[in-house]
Design an enzyme around this catalytic site. Sequence first.
Site, PDB file in Angstrom:
ATOM      1  CE  LYS A  96      -3.230   2.702   2.646  1.00 16.45           C
ATOM      2  NZ  LYS A  96      -3.675   3.032   4.022  1.00 16.45           N
ATOM      3  N   GLY A 157      -7.850   9.721   9.746  1.00 13.54           N
ATOM      4  CA  GLY A 157      -8.201   9.866  11.150  1.00 13.54           C
ATOM      5  C   GLY A 157      -9.214  10.943  11.464  1.00 13.54           C
ATOM      6  N   GLY A 185     -10.511   8.437   6.471  1.00 17.34           N
ATOM      7  CA  GLY A 185     -11.573   9.388   6.748  1.00 17.34           C
ATOM      8  C   GLY A 185     -12.898   8.799   7.178  1.00 17.34           C
TER       9      GLY A 185
END
EC number: 2.8.1.10
Length: 257
Positions: A96, A157, A185
């Site tokens: 990622k 976050g 989010g």
Amino acid sequence: MLNLYGHKFSSRLMLGTAQYPSPAILRDAIHKSNTEIVTVSLRRETAGGKQGGQFWQFLKELDITVLPNTAGCYTVKEAVTTAKLARDLFKTSWIKLEIIGNPDTLQPNVFSLVEAAKILNSEGFKIFAYTTDDLIVAEKLLDVGCQVIMPWCAPIGSAKGPHNTDGLRSIRAYLPDVTLVIDAGIGRPSHATVAMELGYDAVLLNTAVAKAADPVLMAEAFSKAIQAGRMGYKAGILEARNVAVPSTPIIGKAVFS
């Protein structure tokens, strides 16, 4: 089924592994979420020394797919180096890819992201690219070989949920055959449902579960919310209208004169 670089998964929820109160709670949350993929920061593993090694052993015992990430990287060089270390440690070419541009907003540096993705793709990595909700950036990432694009729905976050649904909808519409995963989010199960109703293939989240009052119960809630959103999308969701439309037929209505 969710198809990621030729591998198929039943669950459309990916779960981060940071910030949980304890390994036991993390384990139970993973089980209740039905996730088959968890993300792990290489920096946690290398910086944690013996503790990091124990955590890696803990994950291996769960028999689950691990997706390492380059969290905390701010340059192309950092990200590429971290990805190579992750491949050696976790024995996977999956990564990622995250490159942060601003330490306060944690917004991705999309220019460095595309550059790093090009390098890593040329070296055989299977990239999950964490990016913004910008369609052009997504297309550039595809051009350099990425097959999985991970737009944010809000800053990491923040728990704000999808704040640019038009942008996310546009990416889905223009890239109908690309695997798209909402990342960052998400704050509550209803946010995940909205993401799936937009036609996204999966959702990756961490803080919303890890910091919940009951992470295990919240993991289960997200699992069900994502299933509901996917089912709604597949069923064909009624589009919003600006005017009222009667739902009761008038055929057979009595006429008084």
